[in-house]
Design an enzyme around this catalytic site. Structure first.
Site, PDB file in Angstrom:
ATOM      1  N   GLU A 118       0.766  -0.896  -4.719  1.00 49.29           N
ATOM      2  CA  GLU A 118      -0.356   0.044  -5.127  1.00 49.29           C
ATOM      3  C   GLU A 118       0.275   1.546  -5.021  1.00 49.29           C
ATOM      4  OE1 GLU A 118      -3.784   3.113  -3.621  1.00 49.29           O
ATOM      5  OE2 GLU A 118      -1.773   2.493  -2.757  1.00 49.29           O
ATOM      6  N   GLU A 137      -4.080   3.675  -8.424  1.00 49.20           N
ATOM      7  CA  GLU A 137      -5.202   4.414  -8.034  1.00 49.20           C
ATOM      8  C   GLU A 137      -5.231   5.668  -8.179  1.00 49.20           C
ATOM      9  OE1 GLU A 137      -6.267   4.721  -3.733  1.00 49.20           O
ATOM     10  OE2 GLU A 137      -7.914   6.047  -4.372  1.00 49.20           O
ATOM     11  N   ASP A 160      -0.500   6.079  -5.741  1.00 49.30           N
ATOM     12  CA  ASP A 160      -1.740   7.124  -6.124  1.00 49.30           C
ATOM     13  C   ASP A 160      -1.295   7.975  -7.335  1.00 49.30           C
ATOM     14  OD1 ASP A 160      -3.544   6.202  -3.647  1.00 49.30           O
ATOM     15  OD2 ASP A 160      -1.523   6.684  -2.925  1.00 49.30           O
ATOM     16  N   HIS A 200       0.619  -1.190   0.097  1.00 54.68           N
ATOM     17  CA  HIS A 200      -0.078  -0.013   0.159  1.00 54.68           C
ATOM     18  C   HIS A 200       1.022   1.296  -0.069  1.00 54.68           C
ATOM     19  CE1 HIS A 200      -3.486   2.220   2.153  1.00 54.68           C
ATOM     20  NE2 HIS A 200      -3.398   2.711   0.892  1.00 54.68           N
ATOM     21  N   HIS A 230      -0.093  10.670  -2.695  1.00 53.42           N
ATOM     22  CA  HIS A 230      -1.524  10.686  -2.295  1.00 53.42           C
ATOM     23  C   HIS A 230      -2.406  11.691  -2.065  1.00 53.42           C
ATOM     24  CE1 HIS A 230      -4.559   9.565   0.772  1.00 53.42           C
ATOM     25  NE2 HIS A 230      -4.586   8.411   0.232  1.00 53.42           N
TER      26      HIS A 230
HETATM   27  O1  G3P Z   1      -6.409   1.008  -2.915  1.00 58.46           O
HETATM   28  C1  G3P Z   1      -6.615   1.110  -1.502  1.00 58.46           C
HETATM   29  C2  G3P Z   1      -6.155   2.411  -0.866  1.00 58.46           C
HETATM   30  O2  G3P Z   1      -5.082   2.654  -1.402  1.00 58.46           O
HETATM   31  C3  G3P Z   1      -7.100   3.075  -0.609  1.00 58.46           C
HETATM   32  O3  G3P Z   1      -7.122   4.200   0.041  1.00 58.46           O
HETATM   33  O4  G3P Z   1      -6.371   6.307   1.111  1.00 58.46           O
HETATM   34  O5  G3P Z   1      -4.818   4.828   0.890  1.00 58.46           O
HETATM   35  O6  G3P Z   1      -5.622   5.842  -1.303  1.00 58.46           O
HETATM   36  P1  G3P Z   1      -6.246   5.499   0.232  1.00 58.46           P
HETATM   37 CA    CA Z   2      -4.404   4.405  -2.552  1.00 59.15          CA
END
Ligand code: G3P
Ligand code: CA
Length: 228
Positions: free
Chosen positions: A30, A104, A32, A3, A45
């Site tokens: 993962e 994401e 952003d 993450h 993020h």
């Molecule tokens: O993809 C799951 C997670 O990344 C979503 O929440 O706030 O960490 O982007 P966040």
């Molecule tokens: Ca995310």
């Protein structure tokens, strides 16, 4: 699934955090994605710079060139001073074809640009996800074969699963606290793998995997490696 990379021990959404996650055995990274003001795809993020960089203000007020001058490591530890914010293209160049990627998308406008960039990196095995379901619908309309995953935080999960099926999603990404047996059963019937976020406790991870969850987002892929 790491993450934002191995964010327990490295500054989130940086190349060093992604490399460390790979070294720790993560099967997917993962990250952003949003837009700079000159419409370049950047990996960060928050909408603002203060928490994870030495910059101030909105990310989308900065050009990519100025964003690249910021320090995205010192806030976490002086050991990472000078670690830059990555461009999405750097991540694709560095990790594409070596580990699966979950992009994401945070900014609606960035969606089509992500598709265009992915087309230039066919070896990068990527899934595109978003909390913005309208964006996912737009992406599906733009690219019939794009691997899409629906992110779900709270509310009516049955509606979210129906939407994921309608979008021909490759996976369903619920917040871990929302996961229950009926959701897992519904997703299994729809042939939708369930990847839950975010789980860092190995006991909880084991329980979710035993219940039928297919994958877990975690800030500490090393801690979960034994469980998985
Ligand atoms: O993809 C799951 C997670 O990344 C979503 O929440 O706030 O960490 O982007 P966040
Ligand atoms: Ca995310």
């Amino acid at each position: 699934i790491a993450h934002r990379g191995f964010k327990e021990k490295y500054p989130e959404n940086t190349l060093v955090a992604f490399q460390a996650a790979m070294n720790a055995g993560a099967q997917m990274l993962e990250l952003d994605v949003t837009f700079s003001c000159d419409r370049k795809l950047v990996v960060i993020h928050d909408e603002t710079l203060e928490r994870t960089t030495n910059g101030r203000g909105a990310v989308n007020d900065y050009t990519m060139e100025r964003l690249k001058q910021l320090d995205a490591g010192s806030w976490f530890s002086e050991a990472f001073a000078g670690e830059p914010i990555p461009a999405l293209e750097e991540v694709l160049k560095t990790f594409g074809g070596r580990v699966r990627l979950n992009l994401e998308i945070k900014a609606f406008d960035a969606g089509v640009a992500v598709i265009e960039l992915l087309q230039r990196y066919p070896d990068a095995e990527s899934v595109v996800s978003s909390f913005n379901w309208r964006l996912l619908e737009r992406l599906r309309t733009t690219d019939d074969s794009l691997p899409i995953a629906v992110l779900f935080a709270a509310g009516n999960w049955r509606h979210a699963v129906r939407l994921a099926v309608g979008l021909r999603s490759v996976a369903f990404h619920p917040e871990a606290g929302q996961v229950g047996r009926s959701m897992i059963t519904a997703c299994r019937q729809a042939q939708l793998p369930v990847y839950a976020w975010s789980v860092d406790d190995p006991v909880r991870a084991k329980s979710l995997l035993r219940a039928g969850v297919n994958g877990l987002f975690t800030k500490d892929p090393l801690a979960l490696r034994g469980v998985v």
